[in-house]
Design an enzyme around this catalytic site. Structure first.
Site, short mmCIF file in Angstrom:
data_model
loop_
_atom_site.label_atom_id
_atom_site.label_comp_id
_atom_site.label_asym_id
_atom_site.label_seq_id
_atom_site.Cartn_x
_atom_site.Cartn_y
_atom_site.Cartn_z
CB THR A 1 43.37 144.36 -10.61
OG1 THR A 1 44.11 145.19 -11.46
CG2 THR A 1 41.89 144.44 -10.95
NE ARG B 1 46.59 148.45 -20.50
CZ ARG B 1 46.20 147.73 -19.46
NH1 ARG B 1 45.66 148.32 -18.41
NH2 ARG B 1 46.35 146.43 -19.45
CB VAL B 2 41.07 151.09 -21.54
CG1 VAL B 2 39.98 150.32 -20.82
CG2 VAL B 2 40.82 152.60 -21.43
N GLY B 3 42.54 148.62 -19.82
CA GLY B 3 42.75 147.17 -19.71
C GLY B 3 41.45 146.38 -19.73
CG ASP B 4 41.55 142.72 -17.59
OD1 ASP B 4 42.39 143.60 -17.28
OD2 ASP B 4 41.29 141.76 -16.86
CB THR C 1 43.98 140.00 -11.32
OG1 THR C 1 45.04 140.92 -11.05
CG2 THR C 1 44.41 138.63 -10.86
N GLY C 2 45.81 140.58 -13.80
CA GLY C 2 47.00 140.30 -14.59
C GLY C 2 47.03 141.16 -15.84
N GLY D 1 45.95 142.66 -18.75
CA GLY D 1 44.61 142.80 -19.29
C GLY D 1 44.49 142.50 -20.77
C1 SD4 Z 1 44.90 145.68 -16.31
N1 SD4 Z 1 44.15 143.63 -15.31
O1 SD4 Z 1 44.69 146.89 -16.36
C2 SD4 Z 1 44.63 144.96 -15.01
C3 SD4 Z 1 45.85 144.99 -14.19
C4 SD4 Z 1 45.84 144.08 -13.04
O2 SD4 Z 1 46.54 143.45 -11.05
O3 SD4 Z 1 45.12 143.13 -12.94
N2 SD4 Z 1 46.62 144.28 -12.08
O4 SD4 Z 1 45.37 145.04 -17.25
#
Ligand code: SD4
Length: 291
Positions: free
Chosen positions: A151, A179-182, A202-203, A205
């Site tokens: 991301t 699904r929705v992330g951060d 990132t990571g 979420g």
């Molecule tokens: C998520 N934070 O959708 C994002 C994914 C991500 O590098 O960071 N990928 O959870």
């Protein structure tokens, strides 16, 4: 003395930071810079976690999440956006052209088309093949591979000392549909306070949302912590939870403060930050918790 402007971004995205710096050098402000910088990764079909060519959910839909926040505290966000490559630009339009902060799904797509964005198929042949390969053994568990992230979160401090940030992603590969992330959640994937500084995440979420990570980092800076110390403490909030499963997921933060100091920190090795300042565009390996 700080040398302005400064651009930082998650992961190794030198072309994106170069674009942002070019915009700043040409007199653009921090908001223009982060939007234009993020667009480079969205258009890059080889990057399988952002924009066109992003890996789909487990049913094969590419769904994008993005947000942007400017120096005045305005923000815009799109979640579960389909068929539009430049999610970050749609988020900017939400910020500037609507009375709202977030638009989701079909409504976000209709709004984008009304604003002149061209709908297109975002599932490239390469990403389709990768997904089909995954389907053979798909065990409907969330996939939390620490290498499966890039991301882009980008923060810029322009020559006037104003800070803006943006974040864009196709989210976790093979996520559950819906699904929705951060990344599009203001305060989680991104937060900017032009008096203090900014942070992007990132990571995984889900873990960032549970600790409202980017807001936390900015608030820690408000209390006097350096960007580096603030990122470390925010990672600490995740890994020090009782029963934290942190060995199985990655989270990384980048942060900048009003004086142009920067920091980054992650749970596991191999997170990095790209930083462009004073003519040097470099990838900086992040320090990490799990040694
Ligand atoms: C998520 N934070 O959708 C994002 C994914 C991500 O590098 O960071 N990928 O959870």
């Amino acid at each position: 003395k700080v040398i302005l402007p400064v651009v930082i971004a998650t992961w190794n995205v030198k072309k994106a930071t170069a674009k942002a710096m070019e915009v700043l050098q040409a007199g653009g402000d921090a908001t223009d810079a982060v939007e234009q910088g993020c667009k480079i990764e969205e258009a890059n079909e080889k990057g399988q976690t952002v924009g066109k060519g992003g890996l789909p959910d487990r049913d094969g839909n590419v769904t994008l999440d993005a947000c942007i926040m400017d120096q005045h505290g305005n923000c815009g966000s799109v979640v579960y956006l389909q068929n539009i490559t430049h999610a970050v630009s749609v988020a900017r339009k939400v910020m500037e052209e609507t009375p709202h902060v977030m638009l989701a799904g079909e409504g976000a797509k209709e709004f984008a088309i009304l604003q002149g964005f061209e709908p297109e198929d975002l599932l490239t042949e390469a990403s389709k093949k990768t997904w089909e390969k995954w389907k053979v053994e798909a065990n409907y568990e969330p996939i939390i591979n620490i290498e499966n992230h890039d991301t882009i979160g980008m923060l810029a401090l322009d020559k006037n000392g104003d800070i803006s940030g943006a974040c864009t992603t196709s989210g976790l590969a093979y996520k559950m549909p819906g699904r929705v992330g951060d990344s599009p959640i203001i305060g989680s994937g991104l937060f900017v306070d032009n008096e203090i500084g900014a942070c992007a995440a990132t990571g995984l979420g889900e873990e960032v949302i549970k600790t409202v990570g980017s807001f936390l980092v900015v608030e820690l800076m408000r209390q006097g912590k350096s960007p580096q110390a603030a990122c470390e403490e925010a990672i600490g909030r995740i890994v020090n939870k009782p029963h934290s499963d942190y060995k199985n997921f990655q989270v990384g933060y980048i942060a900048i403060n009003k004086s142009g100091e920067t920091g980054c920190y992650s749970i596991h090795q191999y997170f990095s930050m790209t930083k462009f300042q004073d003519g040097i565009n470099e990838q900086i390996q992040s320090d990490y918790f799990n040694k």
